[in-house]
Design a protein around this motif. Structure first.
Motif, PDB file in Angstrom:
ATOM      1  N   GLY A   1       0.848  -1.245   0.070  1.00  0.00           N
ATOM      2  CA  GLY A   1       0.085   0.051   0.100  1.00  0.00           C
ATOM      3  C   GLY A   1       0.791   1.385  -0.127  1.00  0.00           C
ATOM      4  O   GLY A   1       0.310   2.298   0.472  1.00  0.00           O
ATOM      5  N   ILE A   2       2.081   1.281  -0.399  1.00  0.00           N
ATOM      6  CA  ILE A   2       2.850   2.460  -0.449  1.00  0.00           C
ATOM      7  C   ILE A   2       2.098   3.536  -1.597  1.00  0.00           C
ATOM      8  O   ILE A   2       2.194   3.113  -2.785  1.00  0.00           O
ATOM      9  N   LYS A   3       2.412   4.707  -1.099  1.00  0.00           N
ATOM     10  CA  LYS A   3       1.884   5.682  -2.162  1.00  0.00           C
ATOM     11  C   LYS A   3       3.010   6.949  -2.214  1.00  0.00           C
ATOM     12  O   LYS A   3       3.821   7.060  -1.113  1.00  0.00           O
ATOM     13  N   VAL A   4       2.883   7.711  -2.930  1.00  0.00           N
ATOM     14  CA  VAL A   4       3.698   9.013  -3.215  1.00  0.00           C
ATOM     15  C   VAL A   4       3.759   9.648  -1.997  1.00  0.00           C
ATOM     16  O   VAL A   4       2.414   9.856  -1.485  1.00  0.00           O
ATOM     17  N   GLY A   5       4.689   9.995  -1.628  1.00  0.00           N
ATOM     18  CA  GLY A   5       4.779  10.890  -0.222  1.00  0.00           C
ATOM     19  C   GLY A   5       5.024  10.104   1.297  1.00  0.00           C
ATOM     20  O   GLY A   5       5.135  10.713   2.117  1.00  0.00           O
ATOM     21  N   ASP A   6       4.668   8.687   1.186  1.00  0.00           N
ATOM     22  CA  ASP A   6       4.836   8.138   2.251  1.00  0.00           C
ATOM     23  C   ASP A   6       6.272   7.812   2.823  1.00  0.00           C
ATOM     24  O   ASP A   6       7.109   7.913   1.726  1.00  0.00           O
ATOM     25  N   ARG A   7       6.459   7.947   4.106  1.00  0.00           N
ATOM     26  CA  ARG A   7       7.917   7.876   4.587  1.00  0.00           C
ATOM     27  C   ARG A   7       8.229   6.589   4.595  1.00  0.00           C
ATOM     28  O   ARG A   7       7.594   5.679   5.331  1.00  0.00           O
ATOM     29  N   VAL A   8       9.237   6.042   3.934  1.00  0.00           N
ATOM     30  CA  VAL A   8       9.699   4.402   3.799  1.00  0.00           C
ATOM     31  C   VAL A   8      11.163   4.272   4.105  1.00  0.00           C
ATOM     32  O   VAL A   8      11.785   5.377   4.199  1.00  0.00           O
ATOM     33  N   GLY A   9      11.361   2.977   4.140  1.00  0.00           N
ATOM     34  CA  GLY A   9      12.656   2.739   4.495  1.00  0.00           C
ATOM     35  C   GLY A   9      12.950   1.087   3.867  1.00  0.00           C
ATOM     36  O   GLY A   9      11.967   0.576   3.465  1.00  0.00           O
ATOM     37  N   VAL A  10      14.276   0.878   3.539  1.00  0.00           N
ATOM     38  CA  VAL A  10      14.677  -0.456   3.092  1.00  0.00           C
ATOM     39  C   VAL A  10      15.995  -0.643   3.660  1.00  0.00           C
ATOM     40  O   VAL A  10      16.917   0.302   4.103  1.00  0.00           O
ATOM     41  N   GLY A  11      16.289  -1.781   4.049  1.00  0.00           N
ATOM     42  CA  GLY A  11      17.529  -2.507   4.670  1.00  0.00           C
ATOM     43  C   GLY A  11      18.661  -3.023   3.754  1.00  0.00           C
ATOM     44  O   GLY A  11      18.681  -2.603   2.658  1.00  0.00           O
ATOM     45  N   ALA A  12      18.929  -4.188   4.307  1.00  0.00           N
ATOM     46  CA  ALA A  12      20.230  -4.540   3.614  1.00  0.00           C
ATOM     47  C   ALA A  12      19.951  -5.537   2.248  1.00  0.00           C
ATOM     48  O   ALA A  12      20.714  -5.953   1.494  1.00  0.00           O
ATOM     49  N   GLN A  13      18.735  -6.027   2.277  1.00  0.00           N
ATOM     50  CA  GLN A  13      18.227  -6.801   1.098  1.00  0.00           C
ATOM     51  C   GLN A  13      17.292  -5.955   0.393  1.00  0.00           C
ATOM     52  O   GLN A  13      16.405  -5.627   0.671  1.00  0.00           O
ATOM     53  N   SER A  14      17.249  -6.039  -1.046  1.00  0.00           N
ATOM     54  CA  SER A  14      16.289  -5.354  -1.858  1.00  0.00           C
ATOM     55  C   SER A  14      15.754  -6.339  -2.812  1.00  0.00           C
ATOM     56  O   SER A  14      14.699  -5.789  -3.525  1.00  0.00           O
ATOM     57  N   SER A  15      15.853  -7.592  -3.003  1.00  0.00           N
ATOM     58  CA  SER A  15      15.153  -8.758  -3.796  1.00  0.00           C
ATOM     59  C   SER A  15      15.414  -9.879  -3.235  1.00  0.00           C
ATOM     60  O   SER A  15      16.643 -10.395  -2.549  1.00  0.00           O
ATOM     61  N   SER A  16      14.507 -11.002  -3.581  1.00  0.00           N
ATOM     62  CA  SER A  16      14.751 -12.252  -3.662  1.00  0.00           C
ATOM     63  C   SER A  16      13.780 -12.848  -4.776  1.00  0.00           C
ATOM     64  O   SER A  16      13.233 -12.152  -5.381  1.00  0.00           O
ATOM     65  N   CYS A  17      14.151 -14.446  -4.916  1.00  0.00           N
ATOM     66  CA  CYS A  17      13.189 -14.740  -5.929  1.00  0.00           C
ATOM     67  C   CYS A  17      11.509 -14.649  -6.110  1.00  0.00           C
ATOM     68  O   CYS A  17      11.101 -14.213  -6.896  1.00  0.00           O
ATOM     69  N   LEU A  18      11.181 -14.602  -4.694  1.00  0.00           N
ATOM     70  CA  LEU A  18       9.669 -14.660  -4.747  1.00  0.00           C
ATOM     71  C   LEU A  18       8.948 -15.632  -5.342  1.00  0.00           C
ATOM     72  O   LEU A  18       7.814 -15.708  -5.568  1.00  0.00           O
ATOM     73  N   LYS A  19       9.562 -16.961  -5.655  1.00  0.00           N
ATOM     74  CA  LYS A  19       8.929 -17.878  -6.457  1.00  0.00           C
ATOM     75  C   LYS A  19       8.028 -18.785  -5.367  1.00  0.00           C
ATOM     76  O   LYS A  19       8.318 -19.068  -4.376  1.00  0.00           O
ATOM     77  N   PRO A  20       6.864 -19.017  -5.783  1.00  0.00           N
ATOM     78  CA  PRO A  20       6.071 -20.094  -5.070  1.00  0.00           C
ATOM     79  C   PRO A  20       6.770 -21.086  -4.298  1.00  0.00           C
ATOM     80  O   PRO A  20       6.291 -21.685  -3.377  1.00  0.00           O
ATOM     81  N   ASP A  21       7.543 -21.736  -5.261  1.00  0.00           N
ATOM     82  CA  ASP A  21       8.151 -23.055  -5.049  1.00  0.00           C
ATOM     83  C   ASP A  21       9.601 -22.904  -4.395  1.00  0.00           C
ATOM     84  O   ASP A  21      10.236 -23.787  -4.060  1.00  0.00           O
ATOM     85  N   CYS A  22       9.802 -21.618  -3.938  1.00  0.00           N
ATOM     86  CA  CYS A  22      11.002 -21.350  -3.291  1.00  0.00           C
ATOM     87  C   CYS A  22      10.609 -21.607  -1.572  1.00  0.00           C
ATOM     88  O   CYS A  22       9.927 -20.951  -1.198  1.00  0.00           O
ATOM     89  N   GLU A  23      11.272 -22.606  -1.116  1.00  0.00           N
ATOM     90  CA  GLU A  23      11.086 -23.028   0.508  1.00  0.00           C
ATOM     91  C   GLU A  23      11.146 -21.882   1.254  1.00  0.00           C
ATOM     92  O   GLU A  23      10.422 -21.509   2.198  1.00  0.00           O
TER      93      GLU A  23
END
Length: 323
Positions: A85-107
């Motif tokens: 639900g992120i919208k323009v103007g929201d205060r947000v943050g990100v840490g040390a990881q920016s992505s993963s595979c996010l596949k349904p079959d990834c355990e």
């Protein structure tokens, strides 16, 4: 959506960058995808990982490199397929990881431990490559772009300068404490009271541990390793979270066998754990011990970090965006 801004930041060009030789210059972010968010950076924490990377301490760094993976700012561009639900103007943050595979079959990804994803697609926030081959750049910069799955809304009760170091340093301690049952009836020892260790004390207290012991470190690592294991109670657990450039010291097997003790490791935390940590931070009024420094002084701040002058986390403030 407006995108009339440039991606530029403090770039390490070779290992001398860690000695205060980063250069301010432009770079090309990852190609835009509709799952992405662009963040106008106001604050970026300095993590020990930044120094290891700037000097190619862990492995050869993919220069040029912009470090910084404790990022807080405002969403200025939001894709049509963003999560949370992120919208323009929201205060947000990100840490040390920016992505993963996010596949349904990834355990790992399908069970809420994306930080341990073993597949192509797991990407660090800087000095890494996305699946399309584009480089990831960090937060010593004006803007940052990345997938929304790893971007978090910052609760209004937490200041940006406090929130930034929690997104790596904080979660690196919160996650293993929570996963290993820290709470009423438990005793916790924190070895080394620095940028990471002070978060261990703060979150062990927030999780209501019965007793928290701060343990200083000495120069003789071999003797220290044995001492720490001897301090464990029967069926106690030792969790390594720091990542030194040299090898961990050897120890006698009986240090584990005699007490049925366990040794484990932990790496940052999953997105769900970060949100949980932020909620607990609000509930228990956890406040990091930070020293704010202007982004324009990033080179000197990195040098001071290497000299162990931080008490206990430096946070770079992008004064052009923070006002």
């Amino acid at each position: 959506m407006s995108s009339d801004y440039k991606f530029q930041g403090w770039m390490g060009l070779d290992p001398s960058a860690v000695d205060g030789n980063m250069k301010w210059q432009s770079y090309e972010p990852k190609p835009w995808q509709e799952t992405d968010v662009d963040i106008k950076i106001t604050h970026a924490g300095i993590c020990g990982s930044d120094l290891h990377t700037l000097r190619s301490g862990w492995k050869p760094t993919d220069y040029p490199c912009c470090v910084g993976h404790e990022i807080v700012g405002y969403a200025v561009k939001v894709g049509d397929k963003v999560e949370g639900g992120i919208k323009v103007g929201d205060r947000v943050g990100v840490g040390a990881q920016s992505s993963s595979c996010l596949k349904p079959d990834c355990e790992e990804c399908s069970n809420g431990v994306e930080n341990h994803c073993q597949n192509v697609g797991k990407t660090n926030t800087y000095d890494d490559r996305y699946p399309d081959g584009s480089k990831s750049y960090g937060g010593y910069a004006d803007y940052w772009r990345g997938p929304s799955h790893f971007i978090f809304k910052i609760p209004e009760q937490i200041s940006s300068e406090d929130a930034a170091p929690m997104l790596c340093g904080g979660i690196t301690l919160y996650s293993p404490l929570k996963r290993n049952g820290c709470g009423p009836g438990k005793k916790v020892g924190i070895i080394g009271i620095g940028g990471l260790g002070h978060f261990g004390i703060l979150y062990a207290k927030a999780l209501s541990a019965d007793k928290i012991v701060a343990i200083s470190r000495k120069a003789n690592k071999k003797d220290d390793a044995l001492k720490y294991l001897q301090l464990l109670r029967v069926h106690g657990t030792f969790i390594q979270v720091g990542a030194p450039e040299d090898r961990l010291p050897a120890f006698n097997a009986f240090a584990l066998i005699a007490k049925g003790a366990k040794i484990g490791g932990s790496a940052i935390g999953a997105p769900g754990e970060i949100r949980e940590m932020l909620d607990l931070t609000v509930k228990k009024n956890v406040k990091a011990w930070i020293n704010a420094r202007p982004l324009k002084e990033a080179n000197q701040a990195v040098v001071d970090m290497g000299a162990n002058k931080a008490r206990y986390r430096y946070v770079l403030v992008n004064e052009a965006h923070a006002t």
